[in-house]
Write a protein that holds these residues in place. Structure first.
Motif, PDB file in Angstrom:
ATOM      1  N   ASP A 159      -6.249  -9.898  12.712  1.00  0.00           N
ATOM      2  CA  ASP A 159      -7.697 -10.019  12.546  1.00  0.00           C
ATOM      3  C   ASP A 159      -8.486  -9.108  13.477  1.00  0.00           C
ATOM      4  O   ASP A 159      -9.700  -9.269  13.622  1.00  0.00           O
ATOM      5  N   HIS A 160      -7.800  -8.151  14.125  1.00  0.00           N
ATOM      6  CA  HIS A 160      -8.496  -7.262  15.058  1.00  0.00           C
ATOM      7  C   HIS A 160      -8.918  -5.987  14.319  1.00  0.00           C
ATOM      8  O   HIS A 160      -8.075  -5.205  13.882  1.00  0.00           O
ATOM      9  N   PRO A 161     -10.217  -5.735  14.185  1.00  0.00           N
ATOM     10  CA  PRO A 161     -10.673  -4.606  13.356  1.00  0.00           C
ATOM     11  C   PRO A 161     -10.239  -3.237  13.865  1.00  0.00           C
ATOM     12  O   PRO A 161      -9.916  -2.354  13.071  1.00  0.00           O
ATOM     13  N   VAL A 162     -10.240  -3.032  15.183  1.00  0.00           N
ATOM     14  CA  VAL A 162      -9.854  -1.722  15.723  1.00  0.00           C
ATOM     15  C   VAL A 162      -8.393  -1.422  15.413  1.00  0.00           C
ATOM     16  O   VAL A 162      -8.034  -0.324  14.979  1.00  0.00           O
ATOM     17  N   VAL A 163      -7.535  -2.412  15.623  1.00  0.00           N
ATOM     18  CA  VAL A 163      -6.116  -2.234  15.353  1.00  0.00           C
ATOM     19  C   VAL A 163      -5.883  -1.996  13.866  1.00  0.00           C
ATOM     20  O   VAL A 163      -5.096  -1.128  13.465  1.00  0.00           O
ATOM     21  N   LEU A 164      -6.574  -2.753  13.035  1.00  0.00           N
ATOM     22  CA  LEU A 164      -6.406  -2.611  11.594  1.00  0.00           C
ATOM     23  C   LEU A 164      -6.859  -1.226  11.116  1.00  0.00           C
ATOM     24  O   LEU A 164      -6.200  -0.613  10.266  1.00  0.00           O
ATOM     25  N   ASP A 165      -7.955  -0.724  11.683  1.00  0.00           N
ATOM     26  CA  ASP A 165      -8.421   0.616  11.314  1.00  0.00           C
ATOM     27  C   ASP A 165      -7.412   1.685  11.737  1.00  0.00           C
ATOM     28  O   ASP A 165      -7.175   2.652  11.004  1.00  0.00           O
ATOM     29  N   TRP A 166      -6.835   1.508  12.938  1.00  0.00           N
ATOM     30  CA  TRP A 166      -5.841   2.480  13.404  1.00  0.00           C
ATOM     31  C   TRP A 166      -4.601   2.468  12.523  1.00  0.00           C
ATOM     32  O   TRP A 166      -4.068   3.513  12.155  1.00  0.00           O
ATOM     33  N   ILE A 167      -4.147   1.279  12.161  1.00  0.00           N
ATOM     34  CA  ILE A 167      -2.958   1.176  11.315  1.00  0.00           C
ATOM     35  C   ILE A 167      -3.233   1.748   9.926  1.00  0.00           C
ATOM     36  O   ILE A 167      -2.369   2.403   9.326  1.00  0.00           O
ATOM     37  N   LYS A 168      -4.449   1.532   9.425  1.00  0.00           N
ATOM     38  CA  LYS A 168      -4.792   2.082   8.108  1.00  0.00           C
ATOM     39  C   LYS A 168      -4.743   3.605   8.115  1.00  0.00           C
ATOM     40  O   LYS A 168      -4.430   4.234   7.102  1.00  0.00           O
ATOM     41  N   SER A 169      -5.057   4.216   9.262  1.00  0.00           N
ATOM     42  CA  SER A 169      -5.004   5.680   9.343  1.00  0.00           C
ATOM     43  C   SER A 169      -3.580   6.195   9.191  1.00  0.00           C
ATOM     44  O   SER A 169      -3.362   7.342   8.802  1.00  0.00           O
ATOM     45  N   MET A 170      -2.601   5.337   9.471  1.00  0.00           N
ATOM     46  CA  MET A 170      -1.204   5.723   9.323  1.00  0.00           C
ATOM     47  C   MET A 170      -0.763   5.764   7.861  1.00  0.00           C
ATOM     48  O   MET A 170       0.348   6.181   7.557  1.00  0.00           O
ATOM     49  N   SER A 171      -1.640   5.294   6.952  1.00  0.00           N
ATOM     50  CA  SER A 171      -1.274   5.327   5.539  1.00  0.00           C
ATOM     51  C   SER A 171      -1.231   6.752   5.003  1.00  0.00           C
ATOM     52  O   SER A 171      -0.665   7.006   3.940  1.00  0.00           O
ATOM     53  N   THR A 172      -1.863   7.701   5.721  1.00  0.00           N
ATOM     54  CA  THR A 172      -1.693   9.110   5.368  1.00  0.00           C
ATOM     55  C   THR A 172      -0.239   9.485   5.609  1.00  0.00           C
ATOM     56  O   THR A 172       0.270   9.323   6.728  1.00  0.00           O
ATOM     57  N   PRO A 173       0.463   9.950   4.569  1.00  0.00           N
ATOM     58  CA  PRO A 173       1.919  10.153   4.714  1.00  0.00           C
ATOM     59  C   PRO A 173       2.328  10.971   5.923  1.00  0.00           C
ATOM     60  O   PRO A 173       3.257  10.601   6.640  1.00  0.00           O
ATOM     61  N   LEU A 174       1.610  12.087   6.190  1.00  0.00           N
ATOM     62  CA  LEU A 174       2.012  12.946   7.301  1.00  0.00           C
ATOM     63  C   LEU A 174       1.901  12.214   8.627  1.00  0.00           C
ATOM     64  O   LEU A 174       2.815  12.280   9.462  1.00  0.00           O
ATOM     65  N   THR A 210       1.953   2.680   4.212  1.00  0.00           N
ATOM     66  CA  THR A 210       2.155   2.946   5.634  1.00  0.00           C
ATOM     67  C   THR A 210       3.598   2.686   6.033  1.00  0.00           C
ATOM     68  O   THR A 210       4.219   3.487   6.754  1.00  0.00           O
ATOM     69  N   GLY A 211       4.153   1.569   5.566  1.00  0.00           N
ATOM     70  CA  GLY A 211       5.539   1.244   5.880  1.00  0.00           C
ATOM     71  C   GLY A 211       6.505   2.296   5.372  1.00  0.00           C
ATOM     72  O   GLY A 211       7.468   2.662   6.065  1.00  0.00           O
ATOM     73  N   LEU A 212       6.256   2.813   4.171  1.00  0.00           N
ATOM     74  CA  LEU A 212       7.138   3.840   3.605  1.00  0.00           C
ATOM     75  C   LEU A 212       7.051   5.136   4.402  1.00  0.00           C
ATOM     76  O   LEU A 212       8.068   5.797   4.647  1.00  0.00           O
ATOM     77  N   ALA A 213       5.830   5.514   4.815  1.00  0.00           N
ATOM     78  CA  ALA A 213       5.673   6.750   5.585  1.00  0.00           C
ATOM     79  C   ALA A 213       6.386   6.658   6.929  1.00  0.00           C
ATOM     80  O   ALA A 213       7.084   7.595   7.350  1.00  0.00           O
ATOM     81  N   ILE A 214       6.247   5.530   7.610  1.00  0.00           N
ATOM     82  CA  ILE A 214       6.924   5.355   8.896  1.00  0.00           C
ATOM     83  C   ILE A 214       8.440   5.317   8.695  1.00  0.00           C
ATOM     84  O   ILE A 214       9.208   5.863   9.504  1.00  0.00           O
ATOM     85  N   GLU A 272       7.003  -9.107  -2.217  1.00  0.00           N
ATOM     86  CA  GLU A 272       6.747  -9.183  -0.776  1.00  0.00           C
ATOM     87  C   GLU A 272       6.903  -7.804  -0.145  1.00  0.00           C
ATOM     88  O   GLU A 272       7.900  -7.114  -0.397  1.00  0.00           O
ATOM     89  N   VAL A 273       5.923  -7.423   0.677  1.00  0.00           N
ATOM     90  CA  VAL A 273       5.933  -6.083   1.269  1.00  0.00           C
ATOM     91  C   VAL A 273       7.181  -5.835   2.132  1.00  0.00           C
ATOM     92  O   VAL A 273       7.777  -4.752   2.047  1.00  0.00           O
ATOM     93  N   PRO A 274       7.628  -6.781   2.990  1.00  0.00           N
ATOM     94  CA  PRO A 274       8.848  -6.515   3.769  1.00  0.00           C
ATOM     95  C   PRO A 274      10.053  -6.199   2.885  1.00  0.00           C
ATOM     96  O   PRO A 274      10.820  -5.267   3.173  1.00  0.00           O
TER      97      PRO A 274
END
Length: 327
Positions: A159-174, A210-214, A272-274
């Motif tokens: 529920d932390h917006p800053v963390v969620l925004d940072w993690i969403k930025s990881m959805s860019t494959p590179l 994001t999970g696939l890119a990582i 399920e995502v996992p």
């Protein structure tokens, strides 16, 4: 949010996980190491057998890096030809997906029972083999318990917006690939990277892209220790390490280009995502091995030309002393 408590919980879970991986690898090496070496040494009767040998050896050792390092040692000692080693390397990438499937099953609640069983087996057994299997079982329990601690630690981040925004930025494959490679280089374990990703996906922190890119980035990061293992080895061993790196880089590049198709397949396999990430991990490595396996002999010939033996370099005049003109 208490960031110190969160950081201590995350670090504690990660340490338990990595220590569990170490104990698991130690126990399996003592219990089955010689069998695995013998198994690898016999993997010369065709590419398919070599591929299956790599899958079996990595499943037993729970580490593609350990399998490939053993393989490099065999190639360096002349006990296996370089060309015969390539299918085994492809198989090792498939074998390492077993752990991600276990992580996605969510059996971490039973970790204390597994740890107790391993501890009792190691403490009460008089046989060295049983003690080694006890260490391996204890390692499995520690790995699962570490995942459980990690899951509890990251739960407040949902529920932390800053963390969620940072993690969403990881959805860019590179960016996701770079993050996965860097994290794997840091902790020297692609299994731990996948474990953390699956835990965070289970808490709703990471979406499938994001999970696939990582996950793809972890495939590249895991090449570091095998490359280090080739330092000072023969040219055959160096070629094996270079092949592992090139195979992973090429397959990850293709994976990034086809990441939408990979995500569609993952969604088809589970709700399920996992589980989706774990299933995509299997599909990606199986597909990569299937594509490269028919060309393993040709790739071996190309690498032999690209990385020639030292005596070939000397005879070509590229190394060694410069000949003096005749008087």
């Amino acid at each position: 949010m208490d960031w110190v408590e969160l950081a201590m919980g995350f670090l504690g879970g990660l340490v338990l996980f990595l220590f569990g991986v170490s104990q698991l690898a130690e126990g399996l090496r003592e219990a089955a190491g010689e069998r695995v070496k013998s198994l690898l040494g016999r993997a010369t009767n065709g590419p398919v057998r070599g591929l299956l040998t790599g899958v079996a050896a990595t499943t037993l050792l729970d580490s593609s890096s350990v399998t490939i390092i053993l393989l490099i040692g065999l190639v360096d000692a002349g006990l296996m030809g370089f060309a015969q080693a390539l299918p085994v390397i492809l198989g090792s990438n498939i074998g390492t997906t077993v752990s991600s499937q276990i992580f996605a099953l969510g059996v971490d609640e039973y970790a204390p029972v597994i740890m107790l069983a391993g501890l009792l087996l190691r403490a009460l057994s008089s046989s060295d083999d049983f003690k080694a299997w006890g260490t391996a079982l204890l390692g499995i329990g520690l790995v699962l318990f570490g995942l459980h601690v990690l899951s509890d630690a990251v739960e407040p981040l949902r529920d932390h917006p800053v963390v969620l925004d940072w993690i969403k930025s990881m959805s860019t494959p590179l960016l996701g690939v770079l993050a996965g490679a860097a994290f794997t280089l840091l902790i020297q374990s692609s299994s731990a990277t996948l474990g953390v990703v699956i835990v965070m996906a289970g808490q709703g922190l990471i979406e499938l892209p994001t999970g696939l890119a990582i996950m793809l980035g972890a495939e590249i990061g895991t090449c570091s220790d095998t490359l280090v293992a080739t330092v000072g080895r023969s040219r055959h061993a160096v070629r094996a390490g270079v092949f592992h790196l090139l195979f992973n880089v090429v397959s990850v590049t293709i994976g990034v280009l086809l990441i939408d198709w990979l995500a569609a397949f993952a969604r088809f396999t589970s709700g399920e995502v996992p589980n989706q990430i774990a299933n995509a991990h299997v599909a990606f490595n199986v597909a990569g091995a299937a594509v490269f396996l028919p060309f393993s002999t040709r790739i071996a010939a190309l690498l032999a030309r690209a990385i020639p033996d030292r005596d070939e370099l000397d005879s070509a005049g590229q190394t060694g002393p410069i000949p003096r003109p005749a008087k």
